[in-house]
Design an enzyme around this catalytic site. Structure first.
Site, short mmCIF file in Angstrom:
data_model
loop_
_atom_site.label_atom_id
_atom_site.label_comp_id
_atom_site.label_asym_id
_atom_site.label_seq_id
_atom_site.Cartn_x
_atom_site.Cartn_y
_atom_site.Cartn_z
N ASP A 1 0.81 -1.21 0.00
CA ASP A 1 0.00 0.00 0.00
C ASP A 1 0.85 1.27 0.00
O ASP A 1 0.46 2.30 -0.54
CB ASP A 1 -0.94 0.00 1.21
CG ASP A 1 -2.13 -0.93 1.00
OD1 ASP A 1 -2.27 -1.48 -0.11
OD2 ASP A 1 -2.92 -1.10 1.95
N GLY A 2 2.05 1.20 0.61
CA GLY A 2 2.94 2.36 0.59
C GLY A 2 3.36 2.71 -0.84
O GLY A 2 3.39 3.88 -1.22
N ASN B 1 -5.28 8.51 1.77
CA ASN B 1 -5.63 7.85 3.03
C ASN B 1 -6.03 8.83 4.13
O ASN B 1 -7.16 8.81 4.60
CB ASN B 1 -4.48 6.98 3.53
CG ASN B 1 -4.54 5.57 3.00
OD1 ASN B 1 -5.52 5.18 2.37
ND2 ASN B 1 -3.49 4.79 3.25
N GLU B 2 -5.09 9.67 4.56
CA GLU B 2 -5.39 10.53 5.69
C GLU B 2 -4.44 11.72 5.81
O GLU B 2 -3.31 11.68 5.33
CB GLU B 2 -5.35 9.75 7.00
CG GLU B 2 -3.98 9.39 7.52
CD GLU B 2 -3.39 8.14 6.92
OE1 GLU B 2 -2.18 8.16 6.61
OE2 GLU B 2 -4.11 7.14 6.77
N ASP C 1 -2.87 12.72 21.66
CA ASP C 1 -1.57 12.66 20.99
C ASP C 1 -1.67 13.11 19.54
O ASP C 1 -0.63 13.33 18.89
CB ASP C 1 -1.00 11.24 21.05
CG ASP C 1 -0.46 10.89 22.42
OD1 ASP C 1 -0.41 11.77 23.29
OD2 ASP C 1 -0.09 9.72 22.64
N THR D 1 -9.39 1.90 6.36
CA THR D 1 -8.76 0.63 6.71
C THR D 1 -7.26 0.79 6.94
O THR D 1 -6.54 -0.21 6.99
CB THR D 1 -9.00 -0.41 5.60
OG1 THR D 1 -8.62 0.14 4.33
CG2 THR D 1 -10.47 -0.82 5.55
N TYR E 1 -4.49 3.92 8.93
CA TYR E 1 -4.19 4.47 10.26
C TYR E 1 -5.46 4.63 11.09
O TYR E 1 -5.52 4.30 12.28
CB TYR E 1 -3.49 5.82 10.08
CG TYR E 1 -2.76 6.37 11.29
CD1 TYR E 1 -2.85 5.76 12.55
CD2 TYR E 1 -1.96 7.49 11.16
CE1 TYR E 1 -2.16 6.29 13.64
CE2 TYR E 1 -1.27 8.03 12.24
CZ TYR E 1 -1.39 7.41 13.48
OH TYR E 1 -0.71 7.94 14.56
N LEU F 1 -8.21 2.97 11.14
CA LEU F 1 -8.69 1.69 11.69
C LEU F 1 -7.91 1.32 12.94
O LEU F 1 -8.49 0.83 13.93
CB LEU F 1 -8.55 0.59 10.63
CG LEU F 1 -8.91 -0.83 11.06
CD1 LEU F 1 -10.38 -0.92 11.47
CD2 LEU F 1 -8.61 -1.82 9.95
#
Length: 298
Positions: free
Chosen positions: A75-76, A150-151, A180, A191, A193, A195
């Site tokens: 995925d990276g 993703n995020e 944090d 699905t 980070y 998740l």
């Protein structure tokens, strides 16, 4: 049909992964496709492998006009490929040679059959929402991607105390997270980070954005799903007066005086999917839903 192929350039890439890259190149040509590789990726491969691949492809400095981009890795690798494809509209096919693989969802064992289907035009394309990060100061620094598949994550620095993150939705005050950090996720990133910190799982085409606090001080804090037309504004306070902003894993340090906005991007990413293969099947397979681990231990 013309393809561009991207893969991991990490020096710790395994011999098996390199052989699989070669296998994908050979399969594309075997099925009648044209192939080009980025120059920097090609020269990251060992010399013997370059000699095998060189007759199969042309080399390009930049992404040329192609029908499809193939990402070979985990995925990276897929996320880095998405950053290169950007708003070109070129669909991406992810072939998984890594571990879990929600984005690179095609197993290498199914690669040949999948490429045959693609060459026959038997595939579908999903439109995936991205997020765009902006600030009230000159940003981003050079070579920093502000488009997240993703995020976008707001994070404390390694030794810093927890952050106070004041969050607004469409200029309406939501809350002040004592935590944090905070992860703002797309449905695709639900699905990833998100998740791992208890965020909801969404179908990838759901028109929503997820906000999830990281290790919140208030134990009643829960993941929140909002409409993807929402504009999320953040003001961060930190004892160190600094914090990290991360876009799909790439991070930069910002001063707490900087305000942040996150919203749906102006374009979508096109992801190639096999016909008859669904997100729910991927969930069952990757997360082992319904599997009896006792049988696997025998």
């Amino acid at each position: 049909m013309k393809f561009a192929l991207f893969g991991s350039m990490f020096p710790d890439r395994t011999a098996k992964a390199e052989e699989q890259i070669c296998g994908v190149c050979e399969a594309i040509r075997r099925n009648g496709g044209e192939l080009c590789l980025p120059v920097n990726f090609f020269y990251s491969l060992p010399a013997p492998l370059r000699q095998r691949i060189a007759p199969l492809c042309t080399l390009e400095e930049k992404l040329p006009p192609v029908d499809m981009v193939v990402s070979v890795g985990g995925d990276g690798t897929f996320l880095r490929t998405a950053g290169t494809v950007g708003d070109s509209g070129i669909p991406i096919l992810g072939i998984n040679t890594g571990r879990l693989g929600f984005l690179a969802a095609i197993n290498y064992a199914d690669m040949e059959e999948t490429l045959q289907e693609v060459m026959e035009g038997s595939y579908k394309v999903e439109e995936r929402t991205l997020l765009k990060l902006s600030t009230d100061e000159a940003f981003p620094p050079e070579h920093f991607n502000v488009h997240a598949l993703n995020e976008v994550a707001i994070l404390k620095q390694d030794t810093a105390s927890m952050l106070s993150i004041h969050a607004y939705i469409n200029n309406d005050y939501l809350t002040s997270y004592q935590a944090d950090g905070l992860v703002i996720s797309t449905p695709t990133g639900s699905t990833a980070y998100s998740l791992s910190i208890g965020g909801s799982i969404l179908s990838p085409t759901t028109p929503s954005i997820i906000l999830s606090a990281i290790a919140p001080h208030n134990l009643t804090s829960r993941s929140l799903v909002v409409d993807d037309s929402s504009i999320i504004s953040l003001k961060v306070e930190s004892r160190s007066h600094m914090f990290l902003v991360s876009v799909d894993g790439e991070s930069r340090v910002l001063d707490e005086s900087v305000s942040i906005q996150v919203r749906k991007d102006d374009y979508t990413l096109r992801v190639v999917k096999r016909i008859g293969h669904t997100f729910y099947e991927t969930l069952r397979d990757k997360l082992m839903w319904g599997a009896d681990v006792r049988k696997q231990q025998k």
